[in-house]
Scaffold this active site. Structure first.
Site, PDB file in Angstrom:
ATOM      1  N   LYS A 103      67.114  18.136 -28.070  1.00  0.00           N
ATOM      2  CA  LYS A 103      66.237  19.284 -28.298  1.00  0.00           C
ATOM      3  C   LYS A 103      66.841  20.483 -27.577  1.00  0.00           C
ATOM      4  O   LYS A 103      67.253  20.361 -26.420  1.00  0.00           O
ATOM      5  CB  LYS A 103      64.877  18.925 -27.695  1.00  0.00           C
ATOM      6  CG  LYS A 103      63.756  19.854 -28.019  1.00  0.00           C
ATOM      7  CD  LYS A 103      62.471  19.277 -27.423  1.00  0.00           C
ATOM      8  CE  LYS A 103      61.375  20.308 -27.438  1.00  0.00           C
ATOM      9  NZ  LYS A 103      60.229  19.864 -26.648  1.00  0.00           N
ATOM     10  N   HIS A 105      65.328  23.576 -27.153  1.00  0.00           N
ATOM     11  CA  HIS A 105      64.348  24.545 -26.649  1.00  0.00           C
ATOM     12  C   HIS A 105      63.371  23.806 -25.740  1.00  0.00           C
ATOM     13  O   HIS A 105      63.507  22.600 -25.554  1.00  0.00           O
ATOM     14  CB  HIS A 105      63.613  25.219 -27.814  1.00  0.00           C
ATOM     15  CG  HIS A 105      62.900  24.231 -28.681  1.00  0.00           C
ATOM     16  ND1 HIS A 105      63.548  23.477 -29.631  1.00  0.00           N
ATOM     17  CD2 HIS A 105      61.616  23.831 -28.712  1.00  0.00           C
ATOM     18  CE1 HIS A 105      62.680  22.682 -30.221  1.00  0.00           C
ATOM     19  NE2 HIS A 105      61.501  22.867 -29.686  1.00  0.00           N
TER      20      HIS A 105
END
Ligand code: OMP
Length: 214
Positions: A103, A105
């Site tokens: 991921k 963010h």
């Protein structure tokens, strides 16, 4: 076979997690039985499953710092095991799982939960040819961590690339201790002892003859 192993097999049969018939495995082999941990599909069943893993770890598991549940199937298994280690064995251990895709963010990263540092104990469902477990070892390689051990529900005791079982190969190649709640041999012993599913016993024995390790 220990009493808890017999209880585990009966629990898996009761909820059709362990089934007999004809199944195509990830390795391409056609198997007369299949263990589908995903079929422990209620809260009580998952908790009971976690209890069996926790007992196996408390009984014979190696020293470790963090539990790791490999995505996807290992995630609920590691969570349930961590809960039952705390509840039944007074061991409040850190646990984590990986994402299939990093991921970029928010908190970011490939792992969720406790930092995967030190000695990791991997919680997974089944080892057949050892492909899944080798993927986990590769995943951990870049980390400041090592796989100290693996606990699975079922060791199918099938040959890997040579004469050893997939688990024996992993133990030899990586020095990792692998623990299982039950093995294929325990399942066969259960069938022989109880006479249940007798119609499947010839195919089960033939499969062990073809792919099993002695
Ligand atoms: P290997 O990667 O070949 O060791 O296969 C292990 C994986 O196969 C497990 O993580 C499961 O996804 C799946 N599997 C089962 O869940 N239960 C079985 O009885 C057999 C397999 C399998 O396909 O070999």
């Amino acid at each position: 076979m220990h009493d808890y192993q017999r209880r585990f097999i009966e629990f898996a049969l009761e909820h059709e997690v362990l089934r007999f018939g004809e199944f195509t495995l990830k390795s391409g082999r056609t198997s007369p039985y299949f263990f589908n941990a995903g079929a422990f599909d209620t809260g009580a069943r998952l908790s009971a499953l976690g209890g069996f893993y926790a007992d196996a770890i408390a009984g014979a598991g190696p020293e470790f710092d963090v539990l790791l549940g490999p995505a996807y199937k290992g995630i609920p298994l590691a969570a349930a095991t961590a809960v039952r280690l705390a509840q039944d064995h007074d061991r409040d251990v850190p646990w984590c799982f990986n994402r299939k895709e990093a991921k970029d963010h928010g908190e970011g990263g490939l792992f969720v939960g406790a930092a995967p540092r030190g000695r990791l104990l991997v919680i997974d469902d089944v080892i057949t040819a050892g492909t899944a477990i080798r993927e986990v070892i590769a995943l951990v390689e870049p980390l400041d961590a090592e796989v100290a051990g693996v606990v699975v529900a079922v060791d199918r005791r099938e040959r890997g690339t040579g004469d050893l079982s997939a688990i024996q190969e992993v133990e030899r190649d990586h020095g990792i201790a692998v623990t299982s709640i039950v093995t294929f041999d325990d399942i066969i012993e259960y069938l022989e002892e109880t006479g249940r599913f007798a119609e499947h016993l010839p195919a089960v024995r033939a499969y062990r003859e073809q792919y099993g390790v002695s």
